[in-house]
Design a protein around this motif. Structure first.
Motif, PDB file in Angstrom:
ATOM      1  N   GLN A  17      53.117  27.060  54.661  1.00 49.58           N
ATOM      2  CA  GLN A  17      52.162  28.009  55.210  1.00 49.58           C
ATOM      3  C   GLN A  17      50.792  27.745  54.593  1.00 49.58           C
ATOM      4  N   GLN A  18      49.757  28.127  55.312  1.00 48.12           N
ATOM      5  CA  GLN A  18      48.411  27.966  54.800  1.00 48.12           C
ATOM      6  C   GLN A  18      47.651  29.280  54.934  1.00 48.12           C
ATOM      7  N   THR A  19      47.072  29.708  53.805  1.00 53.93           N
ATOM      8  CA  THR A  19      46.158  30.839  53.812  1.00 53.93           C
ATOM      9  C   THR A  19      44.750  30.296  53.685  1.00 53.93           C
ATOM     10  N   ASP A  20      43.857  30.768  54.535  1.00 57.13           N
ATOM     11  CA  ASP A  20      42.456  30.350  54.470  1.00 57.13           C
ATOM     12  C   ASP A  20      41.604  31.531  54.908  1.00 57.13           C
ATOM     13  N   THR A  21      40.949  32.184  53.962  1.00 52.27           N
ATOM     14  CA  THR A  21      40.162  33.367  54.273  1.00 52.27           C
ATOM     15  C   THR A  21      38.956  33.444  53.349  1.00 52.27           C
ATOM     16  N   ILE A  22      37.924  34.122  53.799  1.00 57.13           N
ATOM     17  CA  ILE A  22      36.711  34.325  53.015  1.00 57.13           C
ATOM     18  C   ILE A  22      36.551  35.807  52.744  1.00 57.13           C
ATOM     19  N   VAL A  23      36.354  36.163  51.477  1.00 55.35           N
ATOM     20  CA  VAL A  23      36.247  37.554  51.066  1.00 55.35           C
ATOM     21  C   VAL A  23      34.866  37.785  50.462  1.00 55.35           C
ATOM     22  N   GLU A  24      34.115  38.744  50.997  1.00 58.86           N
ATOM     23  CA  GLU A  24      32.824  39.104  50.408  1.00 58.86           C
ATOM     24  C   GLU A  24      33.052  39.826  49.088  1.00 58.86           C
ATOM     25  N   LEU A  25      32.214  39.540  48.103  1.00 52.95           N
ATOM     26  CA  LEU A  25      32.425  40.112  46.768  1.00 52.95           C
ATOM     27  C   LEU A  25      32.054  41.589  46.690  1.00 52.95           C
ATOM     28  N   ARG A  26      31.068  42.018  47.452  1.00 53.41           N
ATOM     29  CA  ARG A  26      30.685  43.441  47.479  1.00 53.41           C
ATOM     30  C   ARG A  26      30.486  44.006  46.075  1.00 53.41           C
ATOM     31  N   GLY A  27      29.768  43.268  45.237  1.00 53.33           N
ATOM     32  CA  GLY A  27      29.446  43.739  43.890  1.00 53.33           C
ATOM     33  C   GLY A  27      30.429  43.322  42.826  1.00 53.33           C
ATOM     34  N   ALA A  28      31.543  42.750  43.187  1.00 49.87           N
ATOM     35  CA  ALA A  28      32.509  42.287  42.177  1.00 49.87           C
ATOM     36  C   ALA A  28      31.893  41.141  41.365  1.00 49.87           C
ATOM     37  N   ASN A  29      32.143  41.162  40.055  1.00 47.57           N
ATOM     38  CA  ASN A  29      31.598  40.113  39.184  1.00 47.57           C
ATOM     39  C   ASN A  29      32.682  39.356  38.428  1.00 47.57           C
ATOM     40  N   ARG A  30      33.940  39.634  38.747  1.00 46.39           N
ATOM     41  CA  ARG A  30      35.040  38.991  38.046  1.00 46.39           C
ATOM     42  C   ARG A  30      36.185  38.720  39.019  1.00 46.39           C
ATOM     43  N   LEU A  31      36.771  37.546  38.895  1.00 45.95           N
ATOM     44  CA  LEU A  31      37.930  37.193  39.716  1.00 45.95           C
ATOM     45  C   LEU A  31      39.129  37.013  38.804  1.00 45.95           C
ATOM     46  N   GLU A  32      40.239  37.670  39.156  1.00 46.92           N
ATOM     47  CA  GLU A  32      41.481  37.549  38.399  1.00 46.92           C
ATOM     48  C   GLU A  32      42.567  36.974  39.310  1.00 46.92           C
ATOM     49  N   LEU A  33      43.256  35.953  38.811  1.00 44.99           N
ATOM     50  CA  LEU A  33      44.299  35.293  39.589  1.00 44.99           C
ATOM     51  C   LEU A  33      45.509  35.048  38.711  1.00 44.99           C
ATOM     52  N   GLU A  34      46.690  35.375  39.242  1.00 47.58           N
ATOM     53  CA  GLU A  34      47.952  35.047  38.584  1.00 47.58           C
ATOM     54  C   GLU A  34      48.763  34.158  39.520  1.00 47.58           C
ATOM     55  N   GLU A  63      48.187  38.241  48.267  1.00 47.71           N
ATOM     56  CA  GLU A  63      47.624  39.584  48.196  1.00 47.71           C
ATOM     57  C   GLU A  63      46.247  39.518  47.552  1.00 47.71           C
ATOM     58  N   ILE A  64      45.262  40.099  48.232  1.00 40.39           N
ATOM     59  CA  ILE A  64      43.877  40.055  47.767  1.00 40.39           C
ATOM     60  C   ILE A  64      43.359  41.492  47.708  1.00 40.39           C
ATOM     61  N   ASP A  65      42.981  41.936  46.525  1.00 37.75           N
ATOM     62  CA  ASP A  65      42.584  43.326  46.329  1.00 37.75           C
ATOM     63  C   ASP A  65      41.231  43.424  45.642  1.00 37.75           C
ATOM     64  N   HIS A  66      40.452  44.451  46.039  1.00 39.57           N
ATOM     65  CA  HIS A  66      39.260  44.843  45.304  1.00 39.57           C
ATOM     66  C   HIS A  66      39.646  45.998  44.382  1.00 39.57           C
ATOM     67  N   ASN A  67      39.345  45.847  43.096  1.00 34.26           N
ATOM     68  CA  ASN A  67      39.629  46.908  42.132  1.00 34.26           C
ATOM     69  C   ASN A  67      38.372  47.102  41.290  1.00 34.26           C
ATOM     70  N   GLY A  68      37.475  47.963  41.777  1.00 33.78           N
ATOM     71  CA  GLY A  68      36.195  48.150  41.098  1.00 33.78           C
ATOM     72  C   GLY A  68      35.358  46.885  41.187  1.00 33.78           C
ATOM     73  N   ASP A  69      34.960  46.361  40.031  1.00 31.37           N
ATOM     74  CA  ASP A  69      34.144  45.149  40.022  1.00 31.37           C
ATOM     75  C   ASP A  69      34.980  43.886  39.885  1.00 31.37           C
ATOM     76  N   VAL A  70      36.302  44.002  40.125  1.00 37.41           N
ATOM     77  CA  VAL A  70      37.214  42.871  39.991  1.00 37.41           C
ATOM     78  C   VAL A  70      37.844  42.536  41.340  1.00 37.41           C
TER      79      VAL A  70
END
Length: 292
Positions: A17-34, A63-70
């Motif tokens: 499978q392939q996921t390909d999407t663009i997510v606007e940051l909307r003020g987020a300044n940190r990316l967390e990935l596990e 799964e892609i989530d906005h959690n405050g500035d993250v």
């Protein structure tokens, strides 16, 4: 409140499978990935958004989530454990990164923010980074190039290389060597059990530098015009210093010191069963190849 932005899977009936999407940051300044297994490749662009590309099995979704500035990214499944996922992320250079992986190789290029990476059974390669750069690998090699700030690198069973970087450096390895080239740092603390240490770089006035190995050679290539008090000791090996005013012979099992210039910086080198070589290099650049 956590709001799910997207979980996009394409090519539904394909084996991969392939996921390909663009997510606007909307003020987020940190990316967390596990990521439990696979690889993570991070590159940069000039958009204030993150492009997420991933190859994964049909049972896995992203799964892609906005959690405050993250901005949080994590593979998941409807049932059972997650499978191998290969990520390619394209981010704005200023975004801070926090990446954790199990059997995961991580490569980051062009980042201009803070970076934290931790892997188990994976290699880490970082090109760039500003502020705090932390890399921890178990059974993986670590390579850092062009970083500025507080650099902390720790590896178990594999080697560490820090190149053309500046700031304060803390490097520790169990079972691997530590090589530092083209360094401009006010503080260096490097220690390894079972490996060697090689340092080429500037020595700043008032700086503090420690290099220690339990079972390997310590080689320091220092530029001309150094102002430092140098202390060296080897329990079972030899110590040699290629500088005027240095002892022609060092006392076994004793800490011998000598002064270069004003002596304002402090350099300590020690090893249990290896030798210590302190020699004049070509300055803070790459210099020659490290000795084996």
């Amino acid at each position: 409140m956590i709001t799910t932005i997207a979980a996009l899977a394409l090519t539904t009936f394909a084996a991969v499978q392939q996921t390909d999407t663009i997510v606007e940051l909307r003020g987020a300044n940190r990316l967390e990935l596990e990521n439990d297994g696979g690889q993570v490749v991070v590159r940069t662009w000039d958009r204030d958004a993150v492009r997420i590309q991933a190859d994964h099995s049909s049972r896995t979704f992203i799964e892609i989530d906005h959690n405050g500035d993250v901005l949080e990214i994590q593979p998941d499944t409807e049932r059972g454990p997650t499978t191998v996922v290969d990520f390619e992320l394209t981010i704005p250079a200023r975004l801070n990164l926090d990446i954790e992986g199990m059997f995961t190789d991580v490569s980051i290029e062009g980042a201009d923010g803070e970076i934290e990476v931790e892997t188990l059974q994976g290699n880490i390669r970082i090109m760039g980074g500003r502020g705090t750069i932390v890399a921890e690998a178990t059974n993986g090699e670590i390579s850092v190039e062009g970083a500025e700030g507080t650099i902390e690198v720790t590896s178990v069973s594999q080697s560490i290389e820090v190149v053309n970087s500046s700031g304060e450096i803390l490097a520790e390895s169990v079972g691997g060597s530590i090589v530092m080239r083209g360094i401009t740092a006010s503080s260096v603390d490097a220690g390894t059990v079972g490996g060697r240490i090689h340092y080429e770089g500037d020595i700043q006035d008032g700086g503090r530098y420690f290099f220690g190995s339990h079972g390997g050679r310590v080689t320091l290539q220092l530029p001309a015009g150094v102002n430092a008090t140098v202390t060296a000791v080897s329990l079972t090996g030899n110590v040699r210093a290629d500088y005027p005013g240095a002892p022609t012979e060092f006392s076994p099992r004793e800490r011998d010191s000598f002064t270069l210039g004003t002596g304002s910086a402090r350099i300590e080198a020690e090893t249990f069963s290896g030798s210590i070589v302190i020699e004049r290099g070509g300055g803070g650049g790459d210099g020659g190849p490290p000795d084996a």
